[in-house]
Design a protein around this motif. Structure first.
Motif, short mmCIF file in Angstrom:
data_model
loop_
_atom_site.label_atom_id
_atom_site.label_comp_id
_atom_site.label_asym_id
_atom_site.label_seq_id
_atom_site.Cartn_x
_atom_site.Cartn_y
_atom_site.Cartn_z
N ASP A 215 2.39 8.88 12.94
CA ASP A 215 2.40 8.39 11.56
C ASP A 215 2.68 6.88 11.52
OD1 ASP A 215 1.89 10.90 10.60
OD2 ASP A 215 3.98 11.36 10.11
N GLU B 154 5.49 5.66 -1.71
CA GLU B 154 5.53 7.01 -1.16
C GLU B 154 5.26 7.00 0.35
OE1 GLU B 154 3.54 11.29 -2.30
OE2 GLU B 154 2.20 9.56 -2.09
N LYS B 155 4.34 6.15 0.78
CA LYS B 155 4.02 6.07 2.21
C LYS B 155 5.20 5.48 3.00
CE LYS B 155 -0.98 5.61 1.62
NZ LYS B 155 -2.19 4.84 1.98
N HIS C 151 7.97 8.10 3.18
CA HIS C 151 7.66 9.15 4.16
C HIS C 151 7.97 8.67 5.57
CE1 HIS C 151 5.50 12.33 6.27
NE2 HIS C 151 4.86 11.39 6.94
#
Length: 310
Positions: free
Chosen positions: A140, A156-157, A160
């Motif tokens: 990721d 949001e990214k 995460h």
């Protein structure tokens, strides 16, 4: 027989015709000099400017006040265009340099070696689930790093990736880390420079974790009065007032030796995206941990571009 008066009138008209005929070249020369030539100079200068000659200026002196003003206006316009082009070029160059610097900061040999060593150690111990977690985080991480072609990414990214990183840190330091997150609802719509907040969390894991002690990491995101603030906090060993001042000074006036370049680069990226009102403040006391506060103006009424959730 023509009356003398009429003959005199004919004579005068004939004389005027001769004078007018003789004056035509002179009048043409005057029109050429006073009107046509300045227009030609102005048109040629505009053509050169359109063709990319930003150094083009009208140095010839005009023969009338009106054209002198036109020449001066053209030169001022050319100066402004050149300044704007240089400014845009330097800004783009600065952006590329920041992107390159950020990549260099993130792709660090020791970061990769530590992660691979952790994977190897976990594999030897047979901790398959932990190995999978670390590998997923690493995947990721690099996906986010190389796919973030924009200056800003939806929070949001970043969130995460931060939570995945803290999860990996917990695998590396079992029982030594607790984390909590608190975000205002509006924060979900905010865009941030990629990995900027992640860097500060990584600093906590790197410097604040102590064996045999639980370190609490808190991340708070708030939106109020058109301003966004993120607070990244820990309750680790903290810093002295002198250390905080040195860190703040190095962040605002980057050192030649590159010390604290991560903080300096973060502030530069933040202000590039949000202007001079954006800021990073560091507060700490020995034994009380560190709080890094990132603030910047943000208009939630502006339409956010569509984003994918990869």
């Amino acid at each position: 027989m023509i009356p003398p008066m009429i003959e005199a009138v004919y004579g005068i008209m004939h004389a005027f015709s001769i004078v007018a005929f003789l004056l035509i070249p002179i009048l043409y020369a005057l029109i050429q000099r006073l009107l046509l030539h300045p227009l030609r100079v102005l048109n040629q200068a505009q053509k050169r400017l359109r063709n990319g000659d930003l150094d083009c200026r009208i140095t010839e002196k005009a023969n009338s006040i009106e054209y002198e003003h036109s020449f001066q206006s053209f030169n001022k316009m050319a100066d402004r265009i050149q300044d704007l082009k240089i400014e845009v070029y330097e800004k783009e160059l600065d952006r590329k340099q920041m992107e390159l610097s950020n990549l260099q900061l993130q792709i660090r040999p020791h970061f990769l070696l530590n992660t691979f060593n952790l994977i190897y150690t976990l594999a030897q111990r047979g901790q398959e689930k932990d190995v999978q977690q670390v590998i997923l985080y690493l995947s990721d991480y690099f996906r986010y790093l190389f796919r973030s072609g924009r200056n800003l990414e939806i929070f949001e990214k970043e969130q995460h990736l931060i939570e995945a990183y803290i999860g990996t840190a917990k695998v590396r330091y079992p029982g030594a880390i607790e984390a909590d997150y608190e975000y205002d609802p509006e924060i979900a719509f905010v865009r941030v420079p990629p990995l900027l907040l992640h860097n500060f969390v990584e600093n906590i894991v790197k410097y604040a974790i102590s064996p045999g002690k639980v370190t609490n990491i808190s991340i708070v995101g708030q939106y109020e009065g058109g301003m966004v603030s993120f607070m990244i906090m820990d309750d680790g060993g903290g810093m002295t007032e002198e250390q905080v001042e040195e860190l703040d000074r190095s962040m605002r006036e980057p050192r030649k030796d590159g010390l604290h370049i991560g903080y300096a680069n973060s502030l530069k990226r933040l202000r590039y995206s949000y202007g001079e009102k954006a800021d990073i403040e560091i507060s700490s006391e020995p034994g009380e941990g560190v709080c890094v506060t990132v603030t910047f103006p943000y208009d939630l009424e502006e339409e956010n571009e569509p984003f994918d959730s990869e």
